[in-house]
Scaffold this active site. Structure first.
Site, mmCIF file in Angstrom:
data_model
loop_
_atom_site.group_PDB
_atom_site.id
_atom_site.type_symbol
_atom_site.label_atom_id
_atom_site.label_comp_id
_atom_site.label_asym_id
_atom_site.label_seq_id
_atom_site.Cartn_x
_atom_site.Cartn_y
_atom_site.Cartn_z
ATOM 1 N N SER A 1 0.853 -1.190 0.000
ATOM 2 C CA SER A 1 0.000 0.000 0.000
ATOM 3 C C SER A 1 0.887 1.238 0.000
ATOM 4 C CB SER A 1 -0.890 0.012 1.245
ATOM 5 O OG SER A 1 -1.388 1.320 1.455
ATOM 6 N N MET B 1 -9.014 8.296 -0.105
ATOM 7 C CA MET B 1 -9.839 8.742 1.034
ATOM 8 C C MET B 1 -10.325 10.156 0.782
ATOM 9 S SD MET B 1 -7.324 7.526 4.096
ATOM 10 C CE MET B 1 -6.545 5.911 4.098
ATOM 11 N N MET C 1 -11.313 -5.709 6.296
ATOM 12 C CA MET C 1 -10.461 -4.733 6.990
ATOM 13 C C MET C 1 -10.061 -5.306 8.349
ATOM 14 S SD MET C 1 -10.057 -2.148 4.943
ATOM 15 C CE MET C 1 -9.035 -1.225 6.099
ATOM 16 N N GLY D 1 -8.913 4.325 7.210
ATOM 17 C CA GLY D 1 -8.641 5.756 7.311
ATOM 18 C C GLY D 1 -7.188 6.101 7.566
ATOM 19 N N GLY E 1 -2.942 4.521 8.029
ATOM 20 C CA GLY E 1 -1.951 3.457 8.055
ATOM 21 C C GLY E 1 -1.404 3.303 9.460
ATOM 22 N N ASP F 1 -6.441 -6.186 5.046
ATOM 23 C CA ASP F 1 -5.849 -4.857 4.941
ATOM 24 C C ASP F 1 -5.834 -4.193 6.313
ATOM 25 O OD1 ASP F 1 -4.997 -2.358 4.146
ATOM 26 O OD2 ASP F 1 -6.786 -1.881 2.971
HETATM 27 C C1 DX5 Z 1 -6.207 1.862 5.837
HETATM 28 C C2 DX5 Z 1 -5.811 1.478 4.430
HETATM 29 C C3 DX5 Z 1 -4.678 0.532 4.378
HETATM 30 C C4 DX5 Z 1 -3.384 1.068 4.928
HETATM 31 C C5 DX5 Z 1 -2.703 -0.073 5.603
HETATM 32 O O1 DX5 Z 1 -7.415 2.539 5.801
HETATM 33 O O2 DX5 Z 1 -6.905 0.888 3.750
HETATM 34 O O3 DX5 Z 1 -4.485 0.035 3.050
HETATM 35 O O4 DX5 Z 1 -2.524 1.611 3.961
HETATM 36 O O5 DX5 Z 1 -1.576 0.413 6.246
HETATM 37 P P1 DX5 Z 1 -0.736 -0.479 7.271
HETATM 38 O O6 DX5 Z 1 -0.249 -1.668 6.508
HETATM 39 O O7 DX5 Z 1 0.351 0.441 7.702
HETATM 40 O O8 DX5 Z 1 -1.677 -0.874 8.382
HETATM 41 ZN ZN ZN Z 2 -6.472 -0.098 1.812
#
Ligand code: DX5
Ligand code: ZN
Length: 238
Positions: free
Chosen positions: A23, A52, A152, A157, A159, A190
């Site tokens: 990602s 987003m 999820m 929202g 990372g 994810d």
């Molecule tokens: C969060 C995103 C993810 C995010 C994951 O809302 O959909 O794709 O980039 O990031 P990590 O791997 O750092 O949890």
């Molecule tokens: Zn994502």
């Protein structure tokens, strides 16, 4: 037909068959092309683009121009995770920019079936996403329509959040539903994926893992990080 018994290890996946989707949310945007090229060289299977709108989720990220730029520098499939309130309004511009597939949320979409059909009519891959608080049961009617389910493992929202272990029983349930209803469907996770949680996710039935900070935020670099993740997934399937 009874649900298939799920073994502790993931019997569906041949070793190495679990796909990795870096990602770019966690990438250094000043060096985005370079970092995506590193991920491609290290064997990434697709690039995950998190979109987003500051409304569907409390954060803003990137739009179609990023997809357009990435399309010029990588041959990898670009999967577009739409965390936006009105995905239908934006499909055309992402297709034009070069998106290969779309992941759209079950939450907040009163006409999800229509959205899925639109994406298919555009000739693109289609996946449905469910948040941590959403039951696997909502997938039953749409599973025959999709190429992917994305569960999820954090609230969407941001990372760099912690993997929610409480989601794992749902991952196992979704794997069972996929086996029964649409065995070709991919099961992607994810959020909060690192070598430890990757192994847990694959053992629960995941076939694709998104990882942001565990790949682009690793001090040892993208290649070492991806090798560690891949080793963890192989351990889970062997
Ligand atoms: C969060 C995103 C993810 C995010 C994951 O809302 O959909 O794709 O980039 O990031 P990590 O791997 O750092 O949890
Ligand atoms: Zn994502």
């Amino acid at each position: 037909m009874p649900f298939m018994k799920v073994e502790k290890k993931n019997p569906k996946m041949a070793a190495g068959a679990v796909q990795l989707a870096p990602s770019i949310l966690a990438a250094d945007f000043a060096r985005l092309g370079e970092q995506v090229a590193q991920a491609e060289q290290a064997g990434a299977d697709r690039i995950h683009v998190d979109v987003m709108d500051g409304h569907f989720v409390p954060n803003i990220s990137m739009g179609a121009p990023i997809v357009h730029s990435l399309r010029q520098i990588t041959r990898l499939p670009l999967e577009t995770h739409l965390m936006i309130s009105d995905p239908d309004f934006f499909l055309d511009q992402f297709v034009e920019a070069g998106s290969d597939s779309f992941l759209v949320h079950w939450e907040g979409n009163n006409n999800l079936h229509r959205t899925l059909q639109r994406i298919k009519a555009l000739g693109k891959g289609v996946g449905v996403v469910i948040n941590p608080a959403t039951s696997a049961a909502v997938l039953e009617e749409v599973l025959p329509e999709v190429d992917q389910v994305l569960v999820m493992t954090v609230n969407p929202g941001f990372g760099h959040q912690h993997f929610l272990h409480t989601v794992l029983p749902k991952v196992r349930r979704v794997r069972q539903m996929i086996e029964q209803i649409n065995p070709a469907c991919e099961l992607e996770l994810d959020g909060g994926i690192d070598p430890a949680t990757a192994a847990l996710g694959v053992a629960a039935g995941a076939s694709v893992l998104v990882a942001g900070s565990a790949i682009f935020g690793d001090d040892d670099g993208v290649t070492a990080a991806m090798n560690r993740l891949r080793a963890a997934t192989k351990q889970a399937v062997n």
